[in-house]
Design a protein around this motif. Sequence first.
Motif, PDB file in Angstrom:
ATOM      1  N   THR A   1       0.806  -1.225   0.000  1.00 43.31           N
ATOM      2  CA  THR A   1       0.000   0.000   0.000  1.00 43.31           C
ATOM      3  C   THR A   1       0.833   1.267   0.000  1.00 43.31           C
ATOM      4  N   THR A   2       2.147   1.144   0.141  1.00 46.93           N
ATOM      5  CA  THR A   2       3.037   2.308   0.142  1.00 46.93           C
ATOM      6  C   THR A   2       4.027   2.188  -1.012  1.00 46.93           C
ATOM      7  N   TRP A   3       4.544   3.336  -1.452  1.00 41.54           N
ATOM      8  CA  TRP A   3       5.551   3.322  -2.505  1.00 41.54           C
ATOM      9  C   TRP A   3       6.942   3.371  -1.887  1.00 41.54           C
ATOM     10  N   LEU A   4       7.925   3.003  -2.672  1.00 47.97           N
ATOM     11  CA  LEU A   4       9.327   3.098  -2.236  1.00 47.97           C
ATOM     12  C   LEU A   4      10.201   3.347  -3.448  1.00 47.97           C
TER      13      LEU A   4
ATOM     14  N   MET B   1       5.346   1.113  -6.899  1.00 43.12           N
ATOM     15  CA  MET B   1       4.296   2.109  -6.721  1.00 43.12           C
ATOM     16  C   MET B   1       2.940   1.434  -6.884  1.00 43.12           C
ATOM     17  N   PRO B   2       2.118   1.437  -5.830  1.00 38.74           N
ATOM     18  CA  PRO B   2       0.807   0.782  -5.923  1.00 38.74           C
ATOM     19  C   PRO B   2      -0.197   1.637  -6.698  1.00 38.74           C
ATOM     20  N   GLN B   3      -0.574   1.177  -7.863  1.00 34.16           N
ATOM     21  CA  GLN B   3      -1.574   1.845  -8.671  1.00 34.16           C
ATOM     22  C   GLN B   3      -2.838   0.985  -8.722  1.00 34.16           C
ATOM     23  N   PRO B   4      -3.986   1.568  -9.060  1.00 34.82           N
ATOM     24  CA  PRO B   4      -5.220   0.777  -9.095  1.00 34.82           C
ATOM     25  C   PRO B   4      -5.145  -0.442 -10.005  1.00 34.82           C
ATOM     26  N   GLY B   5      -4.366  -0.349 -11.092  1.00 40.33           N
ATOM     27  CA  GLY B   5      -4.287  -1.458 -12.030  1.00 40.33           C
ATOM     28  C   GLY B   5      -3.210  -2.471 -11.721  1.00 40.33           C
TER      29      GLY B   5
END
Length: 316
Positions: free
Chosen positions: A200-203, A217-221
């Motif tokens: 749920t977090t980006w790094l 990077m968590p994106q909807p797709g």
Amino acid sequence: MTSESNSDVIVVGGGVVGLTTAVVLAESGRRVRVWAREPGERATSGVAGGLWWPYRIEPEELVGDWALDTLAVYESLAARPDETGVRMVEGVHGETSLDGLGAWAARVAGLRVATAEEYPGAGLWARLPLIDMPVHLRWLRERFVAAGGAVEERTVTDLSAVDAPVVVNCTGLGARELVPDPSVRPVRGQLVVVENPGVTTWLTSVDHSGSESTYFMPQPGGLILGGTAEEDAWSLTPDPVIAEEIVRRCAAVRPEIAGARIIEHRVGLRPSRPAVRLERELRSDGRVSVHNYGHGGAGVTVAWGCAREAARLAAG
């Protein structure tokens, strides 16, 4: 020229910089058309990870203000994420310190040193805009059309042949041949999109001395994994060996990524330049060209700040 002809502007380029510039111009009352070789979703903007952060872009003394102007817009757009594609998401920039950033960093609300629980090494925690680029590009196009603009699929090979009082050149890497400007060079970025196993977090962890980096990077797709920064590399074909290495590096940080199903592979060519070209050019026939290109890996990060400056230059 008449006042009617002065209202005609053609923006060449339909990526995030071109469409944002067109929106600003149209909403200021200008009559604007966008000429794009292909939809933005198929250009570099469409495959970008979409995190707001000044990356591989110069000059630093100007980039900060452009980026902060854009940040303020995205913070507002994040109230409507399904519509605009913009969300505010927490994450960590690894191997990054406050004293290694420009003066702009002091104006990013909440930016702080990451705790040991958030990141095992030196890093900065932040809550930043993360943009779902296909959704955002579609929203920009719809907002532009609602303001009276029109998007046309056209290939431009000579800026001087564009019949409009004002032409705004937002062609990115295309400016290398179109201007021509040989200082514009590709920096190849390869990504892997996987089913999100619950991240749920980006790094980000970027090695500025080499061509490899690690980020997700968590994106909807899906979860976007990266990446590479290969200078002067033109291939748009995903390299399976590089893809495996990207997954391996990301899984070393979050082991659950190792078993995630791969959805797709992406490649984009960042339009690198020693410095962004954002300037007005008066042509010999009295027409005006405004150049707005060379944003490297940060087109989405500075799009609104540069668009507003380009609109000012277009107005004279």
